[in-house]
Design an enzyme around this catalytic site. Structure first.
Site, PDB file in Angstrom:
ATOM      1  N   TRP A 343      50.786  48.305  53.979  1.00 20.50           N
ATOM      2  CA  TRP A 343      51.623  47.199  53.512  1.00 20.50           C
ATOM      3  C   TRP A 343      52.879  47.049  54.360  1.00 20.50           C
ATOM      4  O   TRP A 343      53.784  46.296  53.995  1.00 20.50           O
ATOM      5  CB  TRP A 343      51.994  47.390  52.039  1.00 20.50           C
ATOM      6  CG  TRP A 343      52.986  48.498  51.757  1.00 20.50           C
ATOM      7  CD1 TRP A 343      53.098  49.695  52.387  1.00 20.50           C
ATOM      8  CD2 TRP A 343      54.004  48.488  50.746  1.00 20.50           C
ATOM      9  NE1 TRP A 343      54.100  50.441  51.843  1.00 20.50           N
ATOM     10  CE2 TRP A 343      54.678  49.728  50.830  1.00 20.50           C
ATOM     11  CE3 TRP A 343      54.400  47.579  49.780  1.00 20.50           C
ATOM     12  CZ2 TRP A 343      55.731  50.074  49.982  1.00 20.50           C
ATOM     13  CZ3 TRP A 343      55.458  47.921  48.942  1.00 20.50           C
ATOM     14  CH2 TRP A 343      56.102  49.154  49.044  1.00 20.50           C
ATOM     15  N   ASP A 344      52.947  47.755  55.503  1.00 20.95           N
ATOM     16  CA  ASP A 344      54.152  47.747  56.325  1.00 20.95           C
ATOM     17  C   ASP A 344      54.501  46.353  56.839  1.00 20.95           C
ATOM     18  O   ASP A 344      55.658  46.103  57.198  1.00 20.95           O
ATOM     19  CB  ASP A 344      53.985  48.724  57.487  1.00 20.95           C
ATOM     20  CG  ASP A 344      53.774  50.144  57.002  1.00 20.95           C
ATOM     21  OD1 ASP A 344      54.732  50.922  57.017  1.00 20.95           O
ATOM     22  OD2 ASP A 344      52.648  50.462  56.575  1.00 20.95           O
ATOM     23  N   GLU A 477      53.684  56.221  44.809  1.00 20.81           N
ATOM     24  CA  GLU A 477      52.623  57.063  45.383  1.00 20.81           C
ATOM     25  C   GLU A 477      52.519  58.468  44.773  1.00 20.81           C
ATOM     26  O   GLU A 477      51.546  59.156  45.013  1.00 20.81           O
ATOM     27  CB  GLU A 477      52.737  57.186  46.907  1.00 20.81           C
ATOM     28  CG  GLU A 477      52.514  55.871  47.628  1.00 20.81           C
ATOM     29  CD  GLU A 477      52.380  56.029  49.127  1.00 20.81           C
ATOM     30  OE1 GLU A 477      52.907  57.023  49.671  1.00 20.81           O
ATOM     31  OE2 GLU A 477      51.744  55.174  49.763  1.00 20.81           O
ATOM     32  N   LYS A 584      58.500  59.357  45.017  1.00 21.54           N
ATOM     33  CA  LYS A 584      58.547  59.618  46.459  1.00 21.54           C
ATOM     34  C   LYS A 584      59.458  58.608  47.146  1.00 21.54           C
ATOM     35  O   LYS A 584      60.176  58.925  48.091  1.00 21.54           O
ATOM     36  CB  LYS A 584      57.129  59.530  47.026  1.00 21.54           C
ATOM     37  CG  LYS A 584      57.034  59.624  48.538  1.00 21.54           C
ATOM     38  CD  LYS A 584      55.601  59.412  48.989  1.00 21.54           C
ATOM     39  CE  LYS A 584      55.490  59.319  50.506  1.00 21.54           C
ATOM     40  NZ  LYS A 584      54.111  59.005  50.949  1.00 21.54           N
ATOM     41  N   GLN A 585      59.389  57.359  46.704  1.00 19.74           N
ATOM     42  CA  GLN A 585      60.149  56.272  47.311  1.00 19.74           C
ATOM     43  C   GLN A 585      60.332  55.186  46.257  1.00 19.74           C
ATOM     44  O   GLN A 585      59.850  55.318  45.134  1.00 19.74           O
ATOM     45  CB  GLN A 585      59.412  55.710  48.519  1.00 19.74           C
ATOM     46  CG  GLN A 585      58.026  55.181  48.205  1.00 19.74           C
ATOM     47  CD  GLN A 585      57.200  54.888  49.437  1.00 19.74           C
ATOM     48  OE1 GLN A 585      57.612  55.138  50.550  1.00 19.74           O
ATOM     49  NE2 GLN A 585      56.017  54.349  49.233  1.00 19.74           N
TER      50      GLN A 585
END
Length: 967
Positions: A343-344, A477, A584-585
């Site tokens: 998805w970057d 994630e 995680k983010q």
């Protein structure tokens, strides 16, 4: 590190992997890591965009199949030896000096070294390497040898090496990486060649190499998997001697190619000498930087920002637009994530769309070409529309691994990340953002967004008076299932559900832009209902990440302070990160990254949830305390969401994101490939967050909030066909030199004959004025005046008149004196040169609109007529009279049959004796009455004035152009 140079002093075997990744050279079609051409401590890698291959491996007793971007044959190997000495390697040589320099402005990697052999002979070597941005098939390395205290023969050995495999990531080495087979090699007219075939995808790869040296080719040793040539150079003390290796890399996927081997031979045979190849390459980079320029006042940050832009453009250049390639998460710089597309693009394309919209469109086309596969995936999962994979590669199948290795425990674990369905939301967001940036929604883009909307609408299931989306993973994630559950996935991820509501609203608007794809009323009514009734959970006065999140345990953050990958550490300790309120983010906070505060509040209220005034800041603080930042993207998102609430903390996250690769903050991961999403995200953070640049359907809004450490921020952008220059400080933003909070599109004018920038400099010098003094008199910023002096652009009419007044001249004089030669007159210089323009440059030249000529076969023979025109949604639009010549002659009287006409625009600069011409060919259409109101917004006026209410639109099927120098 200087403003445009990344330098490494000395030879550090432990740091070579990081240096190789950051010194990668590429052109958007292929890239080569900055590995040394010699030595034992090297991880060579050359990767072609979109070239994948699958191999099966046995892991933990299971057979798994993985698709990888393929490490291509190594073109770099070149070493040398003095008489009686062994071949040079930096690992074993007595080095007197050793330095690498990456020139970011020109895309050249230089290695300079001095070494002493066993006999005390000192030799200096300087190597310059490039991967051509001008010719996407070529790369070259020039080596200059200087014998400092001796004379004699130097042996040089060059290889094309097919004995490569994918082994650049340590944790993948238990998996097969031998993707190349059927290697063959040979020579033809002193050009060496090597071919190989990928095992499963059966892509043929060819390398052809030419050596240019003072002495003729020596011996050639041919093997199936490599070809070696040896040369002997006669070195005279103190006199430099050059040897150049030029290579062409082709594949069977290339356009206009009969076969890879013959194409590679042709490319390398026609390649010019190194100096000319370098000049063309530097000119191509100069054109890129003209559009990609992003300047900040902080001299320490400027070079790192240049590095981010450089690597983004090496991965995604104008060459990429013509390929079938997506956004690889780790660039073309290494093998991490197997070169897959995640998805970057969500973090990369917003920056591209405002500078290189054709590249952004090409990346969307990569997704659209895989729409049939996504539709199959949706049907297989029981959904409608299109379900895109979390990891994509060659054909759009789900490439996410079923097992992943935890390097902390050494165990292979189930991988459920394919449940990150939100990748489809990222694609739809980019479609919409591209529309806002360009004003264009091609039907196939609309099809893409609408099918994604259908999929997410079908995921929503009715439960009571709400709709729920179950069994997914969010961007976090860490949470792939509930504690103790046997079935993976969580329910009602807030990011997924809120963005689904956003998507269904955008789908309704898109339907108006693509009348041929309008959903039936029942489907649109269902979208509206779901978009108003999706479930979002709350707890403790914040948005819950997903249903049941409030029931999770709190983690002992003191115990795990500084641990970025909690999932790995906890699993190694026999625990499970799913048990804890730990991310995680950014997950829920991604909503504050993609949506303005007003948009987020508006969606929540539309969903029927009352919003307390402190909901967003409380949510931000809550999740910030529970995030381990185990991804480089985490710092980008948190810098964004804190920009207005806590500038100091935002700045800390921004500088971490900016340094994430150059400082390798994730502890060794950059050596496996740069983090392209983080690089693109930091650039977008500067432009859209700190600059406060918001794209809306009615224009462009600016609300700058620049951190104090950034200084002045300036950059050009392309907004709906107009080139704009924006500069800002913490007080205000300026568009084309004028303070501006909202831009709807100024008056576009065509340049007259002349070079505006040079004339500004001339008149400024004539008056003895500084740039700042002229800018003050012209009521514009000095940054914008500098931009006008250095770039081929044109201000709007008001700015032009103020500038002429400040320079005590006239607009006519600034535009070239207004003295046109009689048609057909004017001698040419002795050696004029003609440059073929790429379609991107042609579109840029004609984008402002102005005066052009229409040519067609009329009822009385060939006809050419002048018109005023504007660009509208990628087409040329002009006005004429109903019943006039063009009205009569451009009608066939047959349904579906068009008349193809030509349209030409040109500019001649008499003073600088150069000019350009662009020709557009395509069918002409009468704009139907129901579309006239929209087309009229383009602001086109008739050439002859009067009552001319017929709008003609020319579809740009073929665009060609030439620029002539030395008229």
């Amino acid at each position: 590190m200087s403003a445009w140079t990344l330098a490494y002093e000395g030879f550090d075997p432990a740091g070579e992997g990081l240096r190789e990744a950051l010194c990668t050279l590429g052109n958007g079609r292929f890239a080569t890591r900055g590995a040394t051409p010699d030595g034992r401590t090297r991880t060579p890698g050359t990767y072609v965009a979109g070239c994948y291959d699958r191999l099966a491996s046995v892991v933990a007793g299971r057979t798994v199949t993985n698709e990888d971007i393929v490490n291509m044959p190594d073109w770099l190997p070149l070493t040398f030896a003095t008489p009686g000495a062994r071949w040079f390697t930096p690992d074993q040589a007595e080095l007197l000096a050793y330095r690498h320099e990456l020139d970011l402005r020109h895309g050249v990697l230089t290695r300079a070294l001095r070494w002493r052999d066993h006999a005390g002979r000192d030799t200096a070597v300087r190597q310059r390497r490039l991967v051509s941005m001008a010719d996407p098939y070529l790369a070259a390395m020039e080596t200059t040898f200087t014998a400092e205290n001796w004379s004699g023969q130097l042996r040089v050995r060059s290889l094309l090496d097919g004995r490569v495999s994918n082994h650049g990531v340590a944790r993948y080495r238990a998996l097969r990486g031998d993707h190349l087979t059927c290697q063959d090699s040979g020579t033809q007219d002193d050009i060496a060649w090597l071919t190989a075939v990928t095992r499963c995808s059966r892509i043929t790869v060819a390398l052809a190499g030419r050596i240019d040296a003072p002495q003729r080719l020596g011996s050639v040793q041919r093997e199936a998997c490599r070809i070696t040539s040896e040369h002997v150079l006669e070195l005279a003390r103190g006199r430099p001697t050059k040897l150049t290796k030029t290579v062409a890399l082709t594949t069977s996927r290339d356009h206009a190619s009969h076969d890879a081997r013959s194409a590679a031979l042709r490319h390398v045979r026609r390649a010019p000498p190194f100096d000319e190849l370098l000049a063309r390459h530097e000119a191509a980079w100069e054109r890129l930087w003209r559009c990609a320029r992003l300047d900040v006042g902080d001299p320490e940050l400027a070079p790192i920002i240049h590095l981010q832009v450089f690597h983004l453009l090496q991965t995604l250049s104008p060459h990429t637009a013509d390929l079938d390639a997506g956004v690889p998460a780790r660039g073309l710089h290494g093998e991490a994530y197997r070169g897959h597309v995640f998805w970057d693009e969500l973090f990369v394309q917003p920056w591209l769309s405002l500078r290189f919209p054709e590249i952004s469109l090409g990346l969307l086309r990569y997704r659209w070409r895989r729409l049939p596969e996504a539709r199959d995936a949706a049907r297989a999962a029981g959904y409608d529309g299109a379900l895109f994979p979390w990891q994509s590669g060659s054909d759009g199948r789900e490439e996410t691994q079923v097992l992943h290795l935890n390097p902390q425990s050494g165990r292979w674990l189930p991988d459920h990340s394919h449940l990150q369905r939100h990748v489809g939301l990222a694609i739809a967001y980019n479609v919409w953002h591209h529309y806002l940036a360009t004003g264009s929604m091609p039907p196939w883009c609309a099809e893409l967004l609408l099918d994604i909307a259908r999929c997410f609408a079908s995921m929503a299931v009715r439960h009571g008076d709400r709709y729920e989306i179950r069994g997914v993973m969010g961007p976090d994630e860490y949470h792939d299932r509930y504690p103790g559950a046997t079935v993976p996935g969580v329910d009602n991820n807030a990011y997924t559900n809120v963005m689904t509501s956003w998507l269904l609203m955008r789908a309704g608007e898109t339907a108006h832009l693509a009348p041929d794809l309008v959903p039936d009323p029942a489907e649109r009514d269902r979208w509206d209902e779901i978009g108003r009734r999706l479930r979002v959970d709350f707890h403790d006065g914040v948005i819950s990440q997903f249903s049941g999140y409030a029931d999770l345990e709190e983690l002992d953050w003191h115990r795990y302070r500084g641990v970025r990958r909690l999932d790995r550490v906890l699993e190694a300790d026999g625990d499970d990160v799913n048990r804890y309120k730990a991310s995680k983010q950014a997950d829920t906070l991604m909503l504050c990254y993609l949506l303005t505060g007003a948009e987020l509040i508006g969606i929540l209220e539309r969903l029927g949830y009352p919003v307390e005034p402190d909901l967003i800041p409380r949510t931000v603080s809550y999740y910030l305390e529970r995030t381990s930042h185990g991804s480089t993207l985490s710092a980008v998102v948190h810098a964004w969401v804190l920009a207005r609430a806590n500038r100091a903390q935002s700045w800390r996250f921004f500088t971490e994101a900016l340094h994430s690769d150059i400082m390798d903050v994730q502890g060794g991961t950059t050596a496996e490939g740069i983090h392209l999403g983080a690089m693109g995200g930091t650039l977008d953070l500067l432009q859209r967050c700190y600059l406060g640049l918001e794209l809306r359907r009615d224009g462009l809004r600016l609300d700058p909030m620049l951190p104090g450490g950034l200084g002045v921020l300036s950059m050009p952008i392309r907004f709906r066909g107009r080139q704009l220059f924006i500069d800002a400080d913490h007080r205000q933003a300026r568009v084309n030199g004028l303070p501006c909070r909202f831009y709807t599109g100024g008056e576009a004018i065509m340049t007259g004959t002349g070079d505006l920038g040079r004339r500004i400099i001339h008149h400024r010098a004539r008056l003895g004025l500084t740039r700042e003094e002229v800018a003050e008199h012209a009521d514009m910023s000095a940054g914008y005046l500098k931009y006008l002096e250095e770039n081929p652009d044109m201000p709007d009419t008001g700015a032009l008149y103020r500038l002429a007044d400040a320079l005590r001249t006239t607009v006519e004089e600034l535009l070239g004196g207004g003295k046109d030669r009689p048609p057909g007159h004017g001698p040419a210089m002795a050696n004029p040169t003609l440059e073929v323009l790429e379609e991107e440059e042609c579109r840029r030249l004609i984008a402002p609109g102005g005066i052009g000529r229409v040519a067609f076969n009329g009822s009385h023979g060939p006809t050419v007529m002048p018109v005023n025109y504007r660009m509208y949604e990628g087409s040329i639009v002009f006005r004429t009279a109903v019943g006039g010549v063009m009205d009569r002659d451009l009608r066939t009287g047959l349904e579906g049959v068009d008349i193809k006409i030509a349209f030409e625009v040109d500019l001649i600069d008499e003073i600088n004796r150069e000019g350009w011409s662009v020709v557009v060919q395509g069918p002409a259409h009468h704009v139907p009455p129901e579309e006239v109101a929209q087309v009229a917004d383009a602001g086109v006026t008739p050439w002859a004035g009067g009552e001319r209410h017929l709008y003609i639109r020319i579809a740009c099927q073929q665009i060609t152009g030439r620029r002539i120098h030395g008229l």
